[in-house]
Design a protein around this motif. Structure first.
Motif, mmCIF file in Angstrom:
data_model
loop_
_atom_site.group_PDB
_atom_site.id
_atom_site.type_symbol
_atom_site.label_atom_id
_atom_site.label_comp_id
_atom_site.label_asym_id
_atom_site.label_seq_id
_atom_site.Cartn_x
_atom_site.Cartn_y
_atom_site.Cartn_z
ATOM 1 N N ARG A 188 -45.241 -21.601 -11.992
ATOM 2 C CA ARG A 188 -44.672 -20.690 -10.993
ATOM 3 C C ARG A 188 -45.740 -20.247 -9.991
ATOM 4 N NH1 ARG A 188 -41.992 -18.583 -15.555
ATOM 5 N NH2 ARG A 188 -43.589 -16.961 -15.758
ATOM 6 N N ARG A 236 -35.085 -30.033 -13.339
ATOM 7 C CA ARG A 236 -33.916 -29.163 -13.469
ATOM 8 C C ARG A 236 -33.833 -28.200 -12.284
ATOM 9 N NH1 ARG A 236 -33.557 -24.917 -18.328
ATOM 10 N NH2 ARG A 236 -35.548 -24.402 -17.340
ATOM 11 N N ARG A 237 -34.980 -27.657 -11.883
ATOM 12 C CA ARG A 237 -34.980 -26.778 -10.717
ATOM 13 C C ARG A 237 -34.480 -27.514 -9.481
ATOM 14 N NH1 ARG A 237 -39.837 -24.600 -13.115
ATOM 15 N NH2 ARG A 237 -41.107 -26.179 -12.082
ATOM 16 N N ARG A 255 -45.422 -22.359 -18.071
ATOM 17 C CA ARG A 255 -44.419 -21.967 -17.071
ATOM 18 C C ARG A 255 -45.012 -20.980 -16.061
ATOM 19 N NH1 ARG A 255 -42.952 -25.870 -18.970
ATOM 20 N NH2 ARG A 255 -41.188 -26.216 -20.381
ATOM 21 N N ALA A 269 -38.635 -29.776 -16.618
ATOM 22 C CA ALA A 269 -38.324 -28.429 -16.123
ATOM 23 C C ALA A 269 -38.283 -28.409 -14.594
ATOM 24 C CB ALA A 269 -39.353 -27.436 -16.643
ATOM 25 N N ASP A 270 -39.220 -29.137 -13.964
ATOM 26 C CA ASP A 270 -39.260 -29.181 -12.510
ATOM 27 C C ASP A 270 -38.029 -29.891 -11.946
ATOM 28 O OD1 ASP A 270 -41.039 -28.530 -10.180
ATOM 29 O OD2 ASP A 270 -40.794 -30.666 -9.839
ATOM 30 N N THR A 312 -26.170 -26.915 -5.941
ATOM 31 C CA THR A 312 -25.539 -25.598 -5.802
ATOM 32 C C THR A 312 -24.203 -25.664 -5.059
ATOM 33 O OG1 THR A 312 -27.644 -24.429 -5.922
ATOM 34 C CG2 THR A 312 -25.835 -23.271 -4.856
ATOM 35 N N ARG A 329 -30.673 -28.181 -9.720
ATOM 36 C CA ARG A 329 -29.896 -26.948 -9.513
ATOM 37 C C ARG A 329 -29.827 -26.587 -8.037
ATOM 38 N NH1 ARG A 329 -31.847 -22.957 -14.457
ATOM 39 N NH2 ARG A 329 -30.249 -23.590 -15.966
ATOM 40 N N GLU A 330 -30.961 -26.708 -7.353
ATOM 41 C CA GLU A 330 -30.972 -26.373 -5.927
ATOM 42 C C GLU A 330 -30.096 -27.334 -5.133
ATOM 43 O OE1 GLU A 330 -35.022 -26.344 -4.702
ATOM 44 O OE2 GLU A 330 -35.587 -24.659 -5.994
ATOM 45 N N HIS A 385 -46.411 -23.003 -7.593
ATOM 46 C CA HIS A 385 -45.276 -23.179 -6.686
ATOM 47 C C HIS A 385 -45.291 -22.152 -5.561
ATOM 48 C CE1 HIS A 385 -42.435 -26.324 -7.774
ATOM 49 N NE2 HIS A 385 -42.745 -26.123 -9.039
#
Length: 787
Positions: free
Chosen positions: A364, A136-137, A360, A133-134, A144, A140-141, A367
């Motif tokens: 968050r 993927r973040r 999750r 999951a981390d 972009t 994505r960043e 983070h």
């Protein structure tokens, strides 16, 4: 605890040395630091990206604030674009992700411009859901600016059913874990055909975590993936990332079955790291057999986490058990409430077994800085990339130097200085390490131990492979030399049937379900609140007898529960919320019988052996221990069925003459063997990539199979995990360290720091400390120079 709280997040960050100085205030606190290691900052070395990396990708990386790659990142990418599988094994926060993402994103961008088809795809494997999951973040960043050319998606057990079809059809960078690849993707490969046909890269992150039985399973899953890819006409390049490890190239080759280039020179900059070794003090309490008792690492770590939160220092405390993580968070919250009512909510626990939405939410909060402190299991060690942490507290040696540095590296990831503190448990290895810092700071990290040819691992994967595509003799080279010999057994068991030139899976059930890849021993046990029917979480089947037996105290999200009933037929533990003033520890008994001796080496008159054994284990009772102090309050009998395990073991025998030479009389013999067994189990993690709880042992004054006094140390996994074999090959060094650790302990007759074991089924009785030292000395006198 600090008397004048510093407002959290206020002002400039203190240096790691200043943080440690505050923690060590007071005479008793300062005396607990046995060693402080200062690792100086390091200057980085840059290079240029390979020409094949698309300029759009380089621009996207620059937009993220990275003008040029570190030299090891560029070298890794260069091998990748050449089509060579590569492993990058550098320190934490050295930019390994970017080293493989640059070629992956560049290839995905190329594929997006293909006139036909879906274009190139890539697969990412992580050992934990949190890490996927981390990542993927992060992807994505970074991607972009590339628009829709890069479509990352997580595909794991938490992915909603309605999203899964989109992932299969449209995602071109799929992030998953070995469990889902094994049980979800490979068995359904026709539905993934377009993705697999276009597969160019497979990223295996944190590959050093694939060790023992789990690593052996993952090695076979990777071979099944390669076989299916070949059926669809693809031959992906494997890109592996590892913490600093010994011989990462050969380890990656064992994992993938392919030649792998290794990149080990870390050219990234690093902030100062101050690493303190911390030994809790002796208390006035006495434990089993009157042994002196140290303050627990749990209590000490809770104090340190509290003090760090009061200072406003963002910290993670790594704890070895789920219960320990919950307990440390609970104690810290209670103590913080005494200082400032706003602080308890800024400390929490994080562990496996939580529901997905709970994990999750914690990720968050960590983070964005809402949390100041976290008590976490290794679920976070390989998980979230958290910038801004200033300190890490490690409650007990995590089993390997690789894990130690991985955990310590969670702090200081933004380039600032960081503090790491290893808090010793009352354990032979921990005590040895805090007084022998050279064993941590002057030694390379371990080699990864795995055995893909383990028949208990290989057999179910041959069945799974046959269910995916019928097996032929041409496949045997891929799965290893032991594959051909297993086929007649699988046929005789009715698992496979040969038709013409191939073996087929003919049963209705799923072949993938035969393999228990995490070695959990069956279906997980659901922990359910009896009054409401609410599911609190799960416990691995293998741990159920020891952690959720009747009467066990179970911690979840800072609340304590008592198990009212463990239903083994329905895999359910019914619990009720309660606040008992104690924790519980299970006790068991174990017997070993020798099935086959593979190798036997004379050590003078003694013998060192390695082979196959059958272990019979039964949980028979549990102790109630007072919170914080660990004082034993009482013991309660249990009626649980025995479990049998066929595995691999190392064992040694001694003769009557050697006992006479060691001055060990018959009254002392049982205690001397028992003490040597406990201490050797405690020391083995220094020589093999194992945890104390991965291995077991038995000592017998007259064993029926050897007819001699015998000590066994065995792998706690079906078919073995490679740890006992590693012990056999390093036996002289391993047993020498064991003898030295016992001899150096300051106690009189034995304590948890040398010969007592927290999981001894006999209540640490009998034990004879001096007899163990003399016996091991006599044994080692006959040891050859090389074993």
């Amino acid at each position: 605890m600090a008397s004048n709280p510093v407002p959290p997040d206020a002002g400039a960050r203190p240096s790691p040395g200043m943080i440690l100085e505050r923690l060590a205030r007071g005479a008793t606190r300062a005396a607990r630091i046995t060693h402080t290691e200062h690792l100086p900052p390091r200057i980085g070395s840059h290079a240029d990206w390979p020409e094949q990396i698309r300029p759009e990708v380089i621009d996207a990386i620059r937009s993220a604030g990275i003008d040029r790659p570190w030299a090891h990142q560029a070298r890794t990418s260069e091998h990748a674009v050449r089509g060579e599988s590569v492993v990058v094994a550098t320190g934490t926060a050295s930019g390994k992700s970017l080293a493989y993402l640059a070629p992956v994103l560049s290839t995905l961008l190329d594929g997006s411009e293909a006139p036909n088809g879906r274009g190139a795809t890539a697969l990412y494997l992580a050992p934990t859901k949190a890490l996927a999951a981390d990542q993927r973040r992060a992807v994505r960043e970074l991607a972009t600016p590339l628009g829709s050319a890069v479509r990352p998606a997580v595909y794991d057990g938490d992915t909603p059913v309605e999203e899964r079809e989109w992932v299969r059809q449209y995602a071109n960078y799929v992030l998953t874990n070995p469990d889902m690849l094994h049980s979800g993707i490979l068995p359904s490969h026709p539905r993934w055909s377009s993705f697999l046909r276009a597969l160019r890269y497979v990223v295996i992150d944190e590959c050093h975590s694939y060790r023992g039985v789990f690593g052996s399973h993952v090695a076979q899953i990777v071979r099944r993936l390669r076989r299916i890819c070949a059926r669809y006409g693809s031959d992906p390049v494997f890109l592996l990332a590892s913490a600093t490890a010994a011989e990462p190239g050969p380890a990656a080759t064992r994992l993938t079955g392919l030649p792998v280039v290794e990149i080990t020179e870390d050219t990234s900059p690093r902030g100062e790291l101050v690493f303190a070794l911390w030994e809790p003090p002796l208390t006035e309490l006495h434990g089993e057999q009157g042994a002196p008792v140290r303050r627990t690492a749990t209590a000490e770590t809770a104090d340190l986490l509290t003090d760090l939160a009061v200072q406003g220092v963002r910290s993670v405390a790594f704890v070895r058990s789920r219960r320990g993580a919950e307990l440390i968070a609970l104690i810290a919250q209670e103590r913080l409430a005494e200082v400032d009512r706003s602080l308890p909510g800024r400390v929490a626990a994080y562990r496996g077994g939580y529901l997905p939405e709970e994990r999750r939410a914690l990720e968050r909060a960590l983070h964005n800085g809402d949390l100041l402190g976290l008590a976490a299991t290794t679920a976070l060690e390989l998980g979230v990339d958290v910038s801004g942490l200033d300190a890490v507290v490690i409650a007990g040696y995590p089993g390997t130097r690789a894990s130690l540095w991985q955990q310590a590296g969670r702090a200081g990831r933004s380039g600032q200085g960081a503090l790491a503190v290893l808090v010793a448990r009352d354990d032979p290895l921990d005590t040895y390490l805090v007084h022998h810092p050279e064993a941590l700071f002057d030694q390379p990290v371990e080699s990864t131990v795995l055995d893909p040819d383990n028949p208990y691992v290989l057999a179910p994967h041959l069945c799974a492979a046959a269910s995916e595509i019928p097996l032929s003799e041409g496949d045997f080279a891929l799965f290893g030399t032991a594959a051909a010999g297993l086929m007649p057994q699988l046929e005789a068991a009715g698992l496979l049937r040969r038709r013409a030139r191939a073996w087929h899976w003919t049963r209705r059930e799923r072949a993938a379900d035969l393999a228990d890849i995490r070695g959990q021993g069956g279906s997980p046990v659901q922990v359910v609140e009896a009054g409401t029917g609410r599911l609190l979480g799960t416990v691995d089947a293998a741990a159920a007898h020891t952690t959720v037996h009747d009467g066990a105290v179970h911690l979840h999200q800072g609340r304590s529960y008592v198990v009212k009933q463990l239903d083994l037929e329905d895999d359910v533990a019914l619990v009720e919320e309660a606040s008992p003033p104690y924790s519980t520890t299970a006790r068991d008994t174990t017997a070993v019988s020798v099935l086959e001796t593979d190798t036997e080496i004379p050590w003078g008159d003694a013998r060192l052996c390695f082979g196959s054994v059958e272990v019979t284990n039964q949980v028979v009772s549990f102790l109630r221990r007072k919170l914080i102090t660990g004082e034993v309050l009482g013991e309660t009998k249990l009626d649980l069925p025995p479990r049998t395990l066929r595995t691999r073991a190392v064992w040694w025998t001694v003769t009557e003459d050697q006992l006479d030479a060691a001055r060990v009389n018959p009254e002392q013999l049982g205690g001397a063997l028992h003490a040597a067994e406990h201490a050797s189990i405690g020391m083995l993690p220094l020589f093999a990539t194992c945890d104390r709880w991965d291995i077991g042992g038995v000592s017998v004054p007259l064993h029926p199979d050897t007819l001699l006094p015998t000590v066994f140390v065995y792998d706690g996994h079906p078919g073995g995990a490679g740890f006992a074999e590693r012990a056999f090959h390093t036996a002289a060094d391993w047993l020498t360290a064991t003898r030295d650790a016992i001899a150096a302990c300051e106690c009189e007759a034995g304590c948890p720091s040398c010969i007592q074991s927290p999981k001894c089924g006999n209540g640490n009785d009998p034990l004879h400390k001096r007899g163990a030292v003399r016996l091991l000395g006599e044994l080692l006198r006959g040891a050859p120079k090389e074993t």
